[in-house]
Design a protein around this motif. Sequence first.
Motif, PDB file in Angstrom:
ATOM      1  N   GLU A  57       1.888   8.943  -4.811  1.00 27.78           N
ATOM      2  CA  GLU A  57       2.291   9.035  -3.406  1.00 27.78           C
ATOM      3  C   GLU A  57       1.201   9.675  -2.555  1.00 27.78           C
ATOM      4  OE1 GLU A  57       5.810  11.103  -0.781  1.00 27.78           O
ATOM      5  OE2 GLU A  57       6.255  10.493  -2.831  1.00 27.78           O
ATOM      6  N   GLU A  78      -1.504   7.077  -2.050  1.00 31.64           N
ATOM      7  CA  GLU A  78      -1.060   6.066  -1.085  1.00 31.64           C
ATOM      8  C   GLU A  78      -1.193   6.601   0.337  1.00 31.64           C
ATOM      9  OE1 GLU A  78       2.966   5.287  -2.245  1.00 31.64           O
ATOM     10  OE2 GLU A  78       2.369   3.996  -3.920  1.00 31.64           O
ATOM     11  N   ASN A  79      -0.718   7.817   0.554  1.00 32.24           N
ATOM     12  CA  ASN A  79      -0.772   8.405   1.890  1.00 32.24           C
ATOM     13  C   ASN A  79      -2.207   8.577   2.371  1.00 32.24           C
ATOM     14  OD1 ASN A  79       2.012   8.521   2.135  1.00 32.24           O
ATOM     15  ND2 ASN A  79       2.143  10.589   1.327  1.00 32.24           N
ATOM     16  N   LYS A 127       1.639   0.046  -1.067  1.00 35.02           N
ATOM     17  CA  LYS A 127       2.495   0.927  -1.871  1.00 35.02           C
ATOM     18  C   LYS A 127       2.828   0.323  -3.227  1.00 35.02           C
ATOM     19  CE  LYS A 127       4.409   3.691   1.804  1.00 35.02           C
ATOM     20  NZ  LYS A 127       4.607   5.055   1.399  1.00 35.02           N
TER      21      LYS A 127
END
Length: 79
Positions: free
Chosen positions: A21, A24-25, A47
């Motif tokens: 995560e 991805e961010n 994602k």
Amino acid sequence: MRLEPLYQRDREQAKEEGRQERKENLILRLLNRRIDEIDASLIGRIKGLSIEQLENLGEALLDFSSVADLETWLNQQSI
């Protein structure tokens, strides 16, 4: 039955999901700075990438100049 191995496995899985995560961010923030806003369909595709693919995208995005470059890169991946 010992719960410790199960707890350890779950903890490792949670760590891995957290890393995914965060990557991805970071990639999404970098892409937004590099090529402006990205639509929801592309965000969904990003994602869905593996950690290795995210790392490759992180390097590739340095050469992007438009959303078309991102779309081309994503189309070359086996998603």
